[in-house]
Design a protein around this motif. Structure first.
Motif, PDB file in Angstrom:
ATOM      1  N   SER A 173       0.859  -1.176   0.000  1.00  0.00           N
ATOM      2  CA  SER A 173       0.000   0.000   0.000  1.00  0.00           C
ATOM      3  C   SER A 173       0.905   1.240   0.000  1.00  0.00           C
ATOM      4  CB  SER A 173      -0.942  -0.004   1.206  1.00  0.00           C
ATOM      5  OG  SER A 173      -1.884   1.058   1.105  1.00  0.00           O
ATOM      6  N   HIS A 174       0.300   2.409   0.166  1.00  0.00           N
ATOM      7  CA  HIS A 174       1.083   3.649   0.117  1.00  0.00           C
ATOM      8  C   HIS A 174       0.972   4.418   1.421  1.00  0.00           C
ATOM      9  CE1 HIS A 174      -2.522   6.301  -0.409  1.00  0.00           C
ATOM     10  NE2 HIS A 174      -3.037   5.197  -0.895  1.00  0.00           N
ATOM     11  N   MET A 175       1.929   5.328   1.666  1.00  0.00           N
ATOM     12  CA  MET A 175       1.961   6.083   2.916  1.00  0.00           C
ATOM     13  C   MET A 175       1.644   7.561   2.704  1.00  0.00           C
ATOM     14  SD  MET A 175       2.310   5.489   6.060  1.00  0.00           S
ATOM     15  CE  MET A 175       3.381   4.255   6.780  1.00  0.00           C
ATOM     16  N   TYR A 218      -5.982   7.118   7.043  1.00  0.00           N
ATOM     17  CA  TYR A 218      -6.289   5.700   6.807  1.00  0.00           C
ATOM     18  C   TYR A 218      -6.115   5.301   5.344  1.00  0.00           C
ATOM     19  CZ  TYR A 218      -8.124   5.798  11.515  1.00  0.00           C
ATOM     20  OH  TYR A 218      -8.227   5.915  12.877  1.00  0.00           O
ATOM     21  N   ASP A 219      -6.332   6.240   4.429  1.00  0.00           N
ATOM     22  CA  ASP A 219      -6.174   5.966   3.002  1.00  0.00           C
ATOM     23  C   ASP A 219      -4.696   5.656   2.764  1.00  0.00           C
ATOM     24  OD1 ASP A 219      -5.805   6.047   0.279  1.00  0.00           O
ATOM     25  OD2 ASP A 219      -6.661   8.046  -0.008  1.00  0.00           O
ATOM     26  N   GLY A 220      -4.382   4.401   2.535  1.00  0.00           N
ATOM     27  CA  GLY A 220      -2.993   3.989   2.319  1.00  0.00           C
ATOM     28  C   GLY A 220      -2.375   3.412   3.566  1.00  0.00           C
ATOM     29  N   ALA A 221      -2.247   4.245   4.615  1.00  0.00           N
ATOM     30  CA  ALA A 221      -1.560   3.805   5.841  1.00  0.00           C
ATOM     31  C   ALA A 221      -2.241   2.593   6.474  1.00  0.00           C
ATOM     32  CB  ALA A 221      -1.491   4.955   6.840  1.00  0.00           C
ATOM     33  N   GLY A 245       4.266   7.874  -3.096  1.00  0.00           N
ATOM     34  CA  GLY A 245       3.465   8.765  -3.935  1.00  0.00           C
ATOM     35  C   GLY A 245       2.349   8.162  -4.775  1.00  0.00           C
ATOM     36  N   GLU A 246       1.351   7.577  -4.138  1.00  0.00           N
ATOM     37  CA  GLU A 246       0.231   7.016  -4.902  1.00  0.00           C
ATOM     38  C   GLU A 246      -0.779   8.094  -5.311  1.00  0.00           C
ATOM     39  OE1 GLU A 246      -3.872   5.134  -5.208  1.00  0.00           O
ATOM     40  OE2 GLU A 246      -3.141   6.653  -3.826  1.00  0.00           O
ATOM     41  N   GLU A 247      -0.945   9.085  -4.452  1.00  0.00           N
ATOM     42  CA  GLU A 247      -1.986  10.098  -4.677  1.00  0.00           C
ATOM     43  C   GLU A 247      -1.579  11.054  -5.814  1.00  0.00           C
ATOM     44  OE1 GLU A 247      -4.758   9.919  -3.289  1.00  0.00           O
ATOM     45  OE2 GLU A 247      -4.491   8.863  -1.376  1.00  0.00           O
ATOM     46  N   SER A 248      -2.543  11.401  -6.675  1.00  0.00           N
ATOM     47  CA  SER A 248      -2.203  12.313  -7.770  1.00  0.00           C
ATOM     48  C   SER A 248      -2.179  13.765  -7.300  1.00  0.00           C
ATOM     49  CB  SER A 248      -3.185  12.147  -8.928  1.00  0.00           C
ATOM     50  OG  SER A 248      -4.502  12.333  -8.491  1.00  0.00           O
ATOM     51  N   LEU A 293      -4.775  -4.214   0.956  1.00  0.00           N
ATOM     52  CA  LEU A 293      -5.961  -3.884   1.753  1.00  0.00           C
ATOM     53  C   LEU A 293      -6.114  -2.373   1.747  1.00  0.00           C
ATOM     54  CD1 LEU A 293      -7.157  -5.209   5.151  1.00  0.00           C
ATOM     55  CD2 LEU A 293      -6.694  -2.768   4.936  1.00  0.00           C
ATOM     56  N   HIS A 294      -7.346  -1.907   1.609  1.00  0.00           N
ATOM     57  CA  HIS A 294      -7.573  -0.464   1.530  1.00  0.00           C
ATOM     58  C   HIS A 294      -8.927  -0.144   2.156  1.00  0.00           C
ATOM     59  CE1 HIS A 294      -7.360   3.591  -0.174  1.00  0.00           C
ATOM     60  NE2 HIS A 294      -6.110   3.321  -0.489  1.00  0.00           N
ATOM     61  N   ILE A 295      -9.077   1.053   2.705  1.00  0.00           N
ATOM     62  CA  ILE A 295     -10.416   1.472   3.112  1.00  0.00           C
ATOM     63  C   ILE A 295     -11.250   1.636   1.843  1.00  0.00           C
ATOM     64  CG2 ILE A 295      -9.733   2.549   5.297  1.00  0.00           C
ATOM     65  CD1 ILE A 295      -9.945   5.286   3.804  1.00  0.00           C
ATOM     66  N   ILE A 339      -8.528   4.173  -8.171  1.00  0.00           N
ATOM     67  CA  ILE A 339      -7.311   3.521  -8.671  1.00  0.00           C
ATOM     68  C   ILE A 339      -6.436   3.184  -7.463  1.00  0.00           C
ATOM     69  CG2 ILE A 339      -5.232   3.881 -10.073  1.00  0.00           C
ATOM     70  CD1 ILE A 339      -6.969   6.147 -11.459  1.00  0.00           C
ATOM     71  N   HIS A 340      -5.736   2.083  -7.550  1.00  0.00           N
ATOM     72  CA  HIS A 340      -4.798   1.720  -6.483  1.00  0.00           C
ATOM     73  C   HIS A 340      -3.524   1.179  -7.109  1.00  0.00           C
ATOM     74  CE1 HIS A 340      -7.828   2.302  -3.406  1.00  0.00           C
ATOM     75  NE2 HIS A 340      -8.679   1.628  -4.152  1.00  0.00           N
ATOM     76  N   ASP A 341      -2.448   1.133  -6.293  1.00  0.00           N
ATOM     77  CA  ASP A 341      -1.195   0.543  -6.787  1.00  0.00           C
ATOM     78  C   ASP A 341      -1.435  -0.884  -7.286  1.00  0.00           C
ATOM     79  OD1 ASP A 341       0.764   2.680  -6.224  1.00  0.00           O
ATOM     80  OD2 ASP A 341       0.169   2.363  -4.150  1.00  0.00           O
TER      81      ASP A 341
HETATM   82 ZN   LIG Z   1      -5.100   5.017  -1.236  1.00  0.00          ZN
END
Ligand SMILES: [Zn+2]
Length: 446
Positions: free
Chosen positions: A88-90, A99-102, A133-136, A202-204, A387-389
């Protein structure tokens, strides 16, 4: 309650505290602001949060390795050539949630550590991947870390800026090498990619279907692709009082844009009636701060003028690739037609095009569902709207011509709120997610 259920409940309760503590700590690593969390891509805050997880993983006996652009891979010792990844991403959007990513990283760690007594006996190693850097929101490009790992980033993104710092400078400042992106050179070797037996994330949920339906786990079946268009409309400035109505006299950019949006909405409703998978959002209307820096024509509009110029941006998503392509083509046609009708000029720029993952790996999906049944945790199958990694990993083919097997697990987030400081997933839901994840990892690595 039988013995095994009692044990499960005990483990669940034990993990509830652990998760909560870790997420709280991530939130306090310098990225917290009055109005939310702030860990942009390749920032000190993002690095600090990644290193916090690295410390815990190493303490548990995992081995860490950074790739060329600063993605972190934390691997269990053990045998076997292949690995099962959970990633996931931080990073966060500005003033975002914690929570999004972490949540995916903390649950990933909490899924791997309880399997420690088994690590040496598993036939595959387990690996926690923390993507950059997942978020645009920063540098206007999505999934930058995972794309760089597979050599997919467009080199142009290195010049894009965030608070005046280019992506190239930001990567260098964190001690990593932007030349991987500049040369489109994957940070992972073909051998490393070949060794990935499966990837989990896993993602919210970032929507409220799970909460509404009262189901704790979503098993993701597809990931919607995205096309983003910017539509610039040029009319002609004229006196609002003196200019008669009608296109013989007026070239009204604002009016044309309104009709374009209504027509696009009608096309969307028609597709939905036919049962097609589609969401469409006009999120920007004349108010893209970054864009306006270089396109100051927008400021020539006034209350007493027929509007000379305007723009809007639309985000169109579907999990059906052929339909998405056709729909976007039709959208462009609708826009052209409305431009002609209102006697204005139009320029359509495609900002982004990402193909959907129409079907995530059925075997991995089956494993997730079997784990839920095992743990007596209810689940539903659902598409991922965001979209996710995971989508980047699933787009990568192995030597046998098949994509890397990818699965995704959604957990509920309160009221579906995300990209917002009020974003929240309960410790119970995090713990349940980690439990399912742990069970799946074991199935795929044993
Ligand atoms: Zn995310």
């Amino acid at each position: 309650m039988n013995k095994s259920e009692a044990k499960t409940t005990h483990t669940l309760l034990k993990r509830i505290g652990a998760h909560f503590g870790k997420l709280e700590n991530i939130g306090n690593l310098g990225g917290r602001r009055e109005d939310g969390f702030d860990r942009p891509a390749w920032s000190h805050e993002e690095t600090r949060a990644i290193k916090y997880i690295q410390g815990m993983a190493e303490k548990a006996g995992m081995v860490s390795s950074w790739d060329g652009v600063g993605n972190l891979f934390l691997t269990t010792p053990g045998h076997g050539n292949e690995i099962v990844q959970v990633g996931s991403h931080m990073d966060t959007v500005p003033a975002g949630g914690n929570y999004d990513g972490a949540a995916g990283i903390v649950c990933g760690l909490e899924a791997i550590i309880p399997l420690k007594p088994m690590w040496e006996r598993l036939s595959r190693k387990l690996q926690l991947v923390i993507w950059r850097g997942e978020e645009s929101a920063s540098f206007n490009a999505v999934c930058k870390g995972s794309e760089a790992a597979f050599g997919l980033c467009h080199p142009d993104i290195l010049l894009r800026t965030n608070h005046g710092v280019s992506l190239s400078e930001a990567i260098t400042a964190q001690g990593f090498d932007p030349s991987f992106i500049a040369e489109k050179k994957p940070t992972l070797t073909p051998e490393q990619t070949e060794k990935i037996a499966a990837y989990l994330e896993l993602h919210i949920e970032q929507a409220k279907r799970l909460q509404t339906d009262g189901v704790p786990i979503g098993v993701v079946s597809s990931i919607r692709g995205t096309v983003r268009l910017r539509i610039e409309v040029t009319g002609e400035a004229n006196h609002s009082g003196g200019t008669p109505m009608g296109i013989r006299y007026r070239k009204d950019a604002n009016l044309a844009m309104a009709y374009m949006q209504v027509a696009m909405h009608e096309a969307c409703s028609y597709a939905l009636e036919k049962g097609l998978d589609l969401v469409q959002t006009v999120g920007l209307l004349n108010d893209d701060e970054e864009f306006n820096k270089n396109h100051t024509r927008i400021f020539s509009n006034s209350l007493t003028k027929v509007s000379p110029y305007g723009y809007f941006a639309v985000d169109i998503r579907s999990n059906n690739n052929a339909f998405l392509a056709e729909y976007v083509k039709n959208t462009k046609k609708i826009i052209q037609e409305k431009a002609e009708r209102f006697n204005v000029r139009v320029k359509i720029t495609e900002i982004l095009r990402l193909a959907p993952i129409e079907k995530l790996d059925p075997a991995v999906q089956h494993s997730i569902e079997a784990s839920c049944r095992d743990l007596k945790i209810p689940f539903i199958e659902m598409p991922s709207g965001a979209i996710h990694d995971a989508a980047v990993v699933a787009s990568q083919k192995k030597k046998n011509g098949n994509p890397i097997p990818v699965g995704m697990i959604f957990i509920p987030c309160r009221d579906g709120i995300s990209h917002n400081p009020a974003e929240y997933a309960s410790p119970e839901d995090l713990a349940r997610g980690a439990q399912v994840l742990s069970n799946v990892l074991y199935r795929l690595a044993r």
